[in-house]
Design a protein around this motif. Structure first.
Motif, short mmCIF file in Angstrom:
data_model
loop_
_atom_site.label_atom_id
_atom_site.label_comp_id
_atom_site.label_asym_id
_atom_site.label_seq_id
_atom_site.Cartn_x
_atom_site.Cartn_y
_atom_site.Cartn_z
N VAL A 164 -0.54 4.52 -11.42
CA VAL A 164 -0.89 3.18 -10.96
C VAL A 164 -0.28 2.10 -11.85
O VAL A 164 -0.55 2.04 -13.05
CB VAL A 164 -2.44 3.02 -10.93
CG1 VAL A 164 -2.81 1.60 -10.51
CG2 VAL A 164 -3.04 4.04 -9.98
N LEU A 224 5.24 -0.15 -4.17
CA LEU A 224 4.39 0.31 -3.07
C LEU A 224 4.95 0.00 -1.69
O LEU A 224 4.57 0.64 -0.71
CB LEU A 224 3.00 -0.36 -3.17
CG LEU A 224 2.01 0.27 -4.13
CD1 LEU A 224 0.77 -0.60 -4.25
CD2 LEU A 224 1.61 1.68 -3.68
N MET A 231 -4.71 2.31 1.84
CA MET A 231 -3.39 2.90 2.09
C MET A 231 -2.67 3.16 0.76
O MET A 231 -1.95 4.14 0.61
CB MET A 231 -2.55 1.95 2.97
CG MET A 231 -1.37 2.63 3.64
SD MET A 231 -0.31 1.47 4.53
CE MET A 231 -1.36 0.98 5.87
N ALA A 232 -2.92 2.28 -0.21
CA ALA A 232 -2.31 2.43 -1.54
C ALA A 232 -3.12 3.40 -2.41
O ALA A 232 -2.75 3.61 -3.57
CB ALA A 232 -2.21 1.07 -2.23
N LYS A 233 -4.19 3.93 -1.85
CA LYS A 233 -5.07 4.89 -2.55
C LYS A 233 -5.62 4.29 -3.84
O LYS A 233 -5.67 4.96 -4.88
CB LYS A 233 -4.35 6.21 -2.79
CG LYS A 233 -3.77 6.82 -1.51
CD LYS A 233 -3.26 8.21 -1.70
CE LYS A 233 -2.46 8.73 -0.51
NZ LYS A 233 -3.09 8.61 0.80
N LEU A 234 -6.06 3.04 -3.74
CA LEU A 234 -6.56 2.33 -4.93
C LEU A 234 -8.06 2.09 -4.90
O LEU A 234 -8.60 1.43 -5.79
CB LEU A 234 -5.83 0.99 -5.06
CG LEU A 234 -4.36 1.07 -5.44
CD1 LEU A 234 -3.69 -0.29 -5.28
CD2 LEU A 234 -4.19 1.57 -6.87
N GLN A 271 4.56 5.58 5.00
CA GLN A 271 3.26 5.99 5.54
C GLN A 271 3.12 5.60 7.01
O GLN A 271 2.52 6.33 7.80
CB GLN A 271 2.12 5.28 4.76
CG GLN A 271 1.93 5.75 3.36
CD GLN A 271 1.08 7.02 3.31
OE1 GLN A 271 1.61 8.11 3.17
NE2 GLN A 271 -0.21 6.88 3.46
N LYS A 304 -7.98 -2.16 4.13
CA LYS A 304 -7.12 -1.13 4.71
C LYS A 304 -5.86 -0.92 3.85
O LYS A 304 -5.42 0.22 3.63
CB LYS A 304 -6.71 -1.58 6.12
CG LYS A 304 -6.26 -0.47 6.99
CD LYS A 304 -6.04 -0.95 8.39
CE LYS A 304 -5.03 -0.02 9.02
NZ LYS A 304 -4.51 -0.54 10.26
N VAL A 305 -5.31 -2.02 3.36
CA VAL A 305 -4.10 -1.91 2.52
C VAL A 305 -4.43 -1.29 1.17
O VAL A 305 -3.67 -0.47 0.64
CB VAL A 305 -3.42 -3.31 2.37
CG1 VAL A 305 -2.16 -3.20 1.53
CG2 VAL A 305 -3.08 -3.88 3.73
N LEU A 348 3.03 -4.94 8.87
CA LEU A 348 3.14 -4.73 7.41
C LEU A 348 4.44 -4.00 7.07
O LEU A 348 5.16 -4.39 6.15
CB LEU A 348 1.93 -3.93 6.91
CG LEU A 348 1.92 -3.59 5.41
CD1 LEU A 348 1.84 -4.85 4.55
CD2 LEU A 348 0.74 -2.65 5.07
N ILE A 369 2.28 7.85 -6.56
CA ILE A 369 1.13 7.07 -6.12
C ILE A 369 -0.03 7.12 -7.11
O ILE A 369 -0.83 6.19 -7.19
CB ILE A 369 0.71 7.49 -4.68
CG1 ILE A 369 0.02 6.34 -3.98
CG2 ILE A 369 -0.10 8.75 -4.65
CD1 ILE A 369 0.91 5.15 -3.71
N PHE A 416 6.50 2.90 -0.06
CA PHE A 416 5.44 3.87 0.26
C PHE A 416 4.72 3.48 1.55
O PHE A 416 4.51 4.31 2.44
CB PHE A 416 4.44 3.94 -0.91
CG PHE A 416 3.27 4.84 -0.66
CD1 PHE A 416 3.43 6.23 -0.66
CD2 PHE A 416 2.00 4.33 -0.43
CE1 PHE A 416 2.35 7.07 -0.42
CE2 PHE A 416 0.92 5.16 -0.20
CZ PHE A 416 1.09 6.53 -0.19
N PHE A 417 4.39 2.20 1.69
CA PHE A 417 3.73 1.73 2.91
C PHE A 417 4.61 2.00 4.14
O PHE A 417 4.14 2.47 5.17
CB PHE A 417 3.42 0.23 2.83
CG PHE A 417 2.29 -0.12 1.89
CD1 PHE A 417 1.39 0.84 1.44
CD2 PHE A 417 2.11 -1.42 1.46
CE1 PHE A 417 0.35 0.50 0.58
CE2 PHE A 417 1.06 -1.77 0.60
CZ PHE A 417 0.19 -0.80 0.16
#
Lengths: 99, 137
Positions: free
Chosen positions: B101, B106, A89-92, B113, A85-86, B42, B98, B109-110
């Motif tokens: 890379v 991040l 979320m980081a679009k990786l 989001q 999920k993480v 988180l 984003i 960003f989290f």
């Protein structure tokens, strides 16, 4: 965080366990990066990683990029739901090797 | 259900686990799904990490504490972070692009989001920084 490393041919599998946050990223890098630098194909088994934050994601990116640079790869295996999920979320999910 | 709980934590990376435990214990009392609980934990941990990493960068304090206050009123969740580190320059608070890379950048960003709003305020004495995260749940 605890870990176990197994070797088979040129593949090193690192079984990570526990929570990967800023407090343990140095330890995670100390385990993973020498294997990458030895040009091993590194499989990171993330089945038992219950939590990963942005610091843990940074370790995944750093090891992935270093492996690319050295002509090898880091493959993420058995990714737990919370870690996936993480990563998403980081679009990786299209950037890292998810095996 | 209305909730208001706060706790102090030493400003270091070893406290982040305690921050998560404190947050999760509160969210267990609220009727929200597990995914949202994970996301909120988180976001809180990332904000606490930013205090350790940025507000206290190059400040070697073994005694300074940060306070985290979690409040829920009329389905509006508000999480306050108070610290005595270096004043936050809000112009520098941004996540990396984003699609560029690279390691780092991040956490913010989290947080953005997950939460509805992220607001930096000047802390009232004795605090220097006061970050407020809110979300309608």
């Amino acid at each position: 965080m605890t870990y176990k490393v197994t070797e088979e041919g040129n593949i090193s599998t690192v079984f990570l366990q526990g929570e990967i946050d800023m407090d343990v990223t140095d330890k995670a890098k100390e385990v993973i990066m020498p294997l990458v630098e030895a040009k091993k194909e590194v499989h990171l088994n993330l089945k038992d990683v219950q939590y990963m934050d942005s610091s843990g994601i940074s370790v995944l990116i750093e090891s992935h990029q270093k492996a690319n640079e050295l002509g090898t790869k880091v493959i993420l295996k058995d990714i737990s739901k919370s870690v996936l999920k993480v990563i998403m979320m980081a679009k990786l999910e299209q950037v890292l090797n998810l095996g | 259900m209305n909730i208001s709980e706060s706790k102090d934590f030493l400003v270091n990376s070893a406290s982040l686990k305690e921050v998560r435990i404190f947050s999760r214990e509160i969210f267990e009392k609220i009727d929200i799904n597990e995914d949202l609980k994970d996301e909120l934990v988180l976001a809180i941990a990332e904000a606490a990490q930013n205090i350790v990493k940025h507000a206290y960068k190059n400040i070697d304090s073994k005694t300074d504490k940060m306070e985290i206050k979690i409040s829920l009123k009329d389905s509006e969740l508000e999480i306050g972070f108070f610290d005595k580190g270096r004043p936050v320059d809000t112009a520098n608070v941004r996540h990396r692009k984003i699609d560029d890379v690279k390691p780092g950048g991040l956490g913010t960003f989290f947080i953005q989001q997950i939460m509805d709003a992220v607001v930096f305020k000047e802390g009232e004495k004795p605090w220097i920084n006061h970050l407020v995260l809110t979300k309608k749940i």
